[in-house]
Write an enzyme that holds these catalytic residues in place. Structure first.
Site, PDB file in Angstrom:
ATOM      1  CG  PHE A  73      -1.757  -1.244   1.365  1.00 43.18           C
ATOM      2  CD1 PHE A  73      -2.997  -1.315   0.770  1.00 43.18           C
ATOM      3  CD2 PHE A  73      -1.288  -2.342   2.068  1.00 43.18           C
ATOM      4  CE1 PHE A  73      -3.770  -2.462   0.877  1.00 43.18           C
ATOM      5  CE2 PHE A  73      -2.047  -3.499   2.185  1.00 43.18           C
ATOM      6  CZ  PHE A  73      -3.298  -3.551   1.579  1.00 43.18           C
ATOM      7  CB  SER A 112      -5.024  -7.159   0.243  1.00 47.31           C
ATOM      8  OG  SER A 112      -4.674  -8.507   0.395  1.00 47.31           O
ATOM      9  CB  CYS A 119      -2.853  -6.027   4.958  1.00 46.64           C
ATOM     10  SG  CYS A 119      -3.097  -6.936   3.411  1.00 46.64           S
ATOM     11  CB  THR A 121      -8.358 -11.443   2.852  1.00 42.16           C
ATOM     12  OG1 THR A 121      -6.945 -11.524   2.990  1.00 42.16           O
ATOM     13  CG2 THR A 121      -8.767 -12.119   1.553  1.00 42.16           C
ATOM     14  CB  ALA A 137      -7.031 -13.722  13.004  1.00 39.78           C
ATOM     15  CG  HIS A 175       2.500  -6.961   7.232  1.00 45.52           C
ATOM     16  ND1 HIS A 175       3.579  -7.509   6.583  1.00 45.52           N
ATOM     17  CD2 HIS A 175       1.398  -7.355   6.541  1.00 45.52           C
ATOM     18  CE1 HIS A 175       3.152  -8.196   5.533  1.00 45.52           C
ATOM     19  NE2 HIS A 175       1.844  -8.111   5.481  1.00 45.52           N
ATOM     20  CB  THR A 220       6.448  13.781   7.323  1.00 45.71           C
ATOM     21  OG1 THR A 220       6.308  13.458   5.939  1.00 45.71           O
ATOM     22  CG2 THR A 220       7.900  14.118   7.614  1.00 45.71           C
TER      23      THR A 220
END
Length: 280
Positions: A73, A112, A119, A121, A137, A175, A220
């Site tokens: 991404f 995704s 991220c 699905t 999960a 992640h 930033t």
């Protein structure tokens, strides 16, 4: 239909489960669509299981995926979606249904989508109702700020980049490394200063003028305050209108993903790679 009530915080304490590797296909059902009140600000809440929505077999698709697909991404949020439903799925997992439009353009099962920088699905989508479903999960709930979401909460959404996409932000994997807590919000003109506190294990990768993804937004870093375990950044007026961070209150969590380049450098240095080059 019986309504099940449960606390989402219990997911953060349970051990890692092992799910059977089976494919479950859910046939379309027809039941009244529930009415959900819109709440623009996310906050910690106890979640309940809601009634299923009406599903059109011509526009509704559902599947389950056993493997995670690695994607990339940019941290440039495409749109803000609204959480419509959270609850236990028929296979025992935990599902989150999100209303959106832009990210559903050309969507396919298994694609995704970054939800507040996480991220996830696409396991189900309905183009007529403009919504999609992702599975969560227990480990995802433990590691991210998604545990604070409830029906009506707003979330940042971004599709994975394609080879022809412009790289407008920086490399974001989706992640999440951990979470941070908003400790202050101070306006300056039409801009907004935000200070976030996080653990030392993440702060070591955060540097002034470096990149960081906050709830999936490429930002930033302005300053790092090591003595306070904090860093800050500034949101200009345009960005404030396009992301969910300004809607969060002091004390709420944000997802953090540090720049992957810093991790690679640390890994190379710790492995003795540099010393091996010097001695060659």
């Amino acid at each position: 239909m019986a309504i099940s009530c449960f606390s989402l915080t219990s997911f953060s304490k349970i051990p890692k489960p092992t799910f059977p590797k089976t494919t479950i296909l859910t046939p379309p059902t027809f039941s009244p669509k529930p009415h959900l009140k819109f709440n623009p600000i996310s906050k910690p809440s106890t979640l309940s299981l809601f009634l299923p929505i009406q599903k059109n077999p011509k526009t509704h698709f559902r599947t389950r995926f056993e493997s995670h697909i690695c994607c990339l991404f940019t941290g440039i949020v495409e749109e803000v979606g609204e959480i419509k439903q959270l609850g236990i799925a028929e296979d025992g997992g935990f599902d989150m249904r999100i209303a959106a439009k832009t990210v559903l353009e050309g969507v396919n099962l298994g694609d995704s989508i970054a939800v507040n920088g996480t991220c996830l699905t696409v396991a189900e989508f309905d183009t007529q109702l403009s919504e999609f479903t992702v599975g969560l999960a227990p480990e995802t709930l433990r590691k991210t700020s998604l545990i604070e979401l409830g029906p009506g909460s707003l979330v940042n959404l971004e599709r994975a980049v394609q080879p022809t996409s412009r790289m407008g932000g920086h490399f974001v994997q989706g992640h999440v490394d951990g979470t941070g807590e908003i400790v202050s919000k101070e306006p300056e003109g039409d801009s907004l200063w935000i200070k976030v506190k996080t653990g030392k294990e993440l702060l070591k990768y955060i540097v002034p003028k470096g990149f960081i993804a906050v709830d999936g937004t490429s930002l930033t870093v302005v300053d790092v305050f090591d003595d306070e375990d904090c860093f800050n950044f500034m949101l200009v007026a345009y960005t404030q209108e396009k992301v969910v961070i300004p809607l969060k209150n002091v004390g709420q969590k944000v997802n953090l993903e540090v720049d992957i380049l810093g991790k690679y450098v640390e890994r190379l240095l710790s492995s003795g790679f540099v010393d091996s080059i010097k001695s060659s």
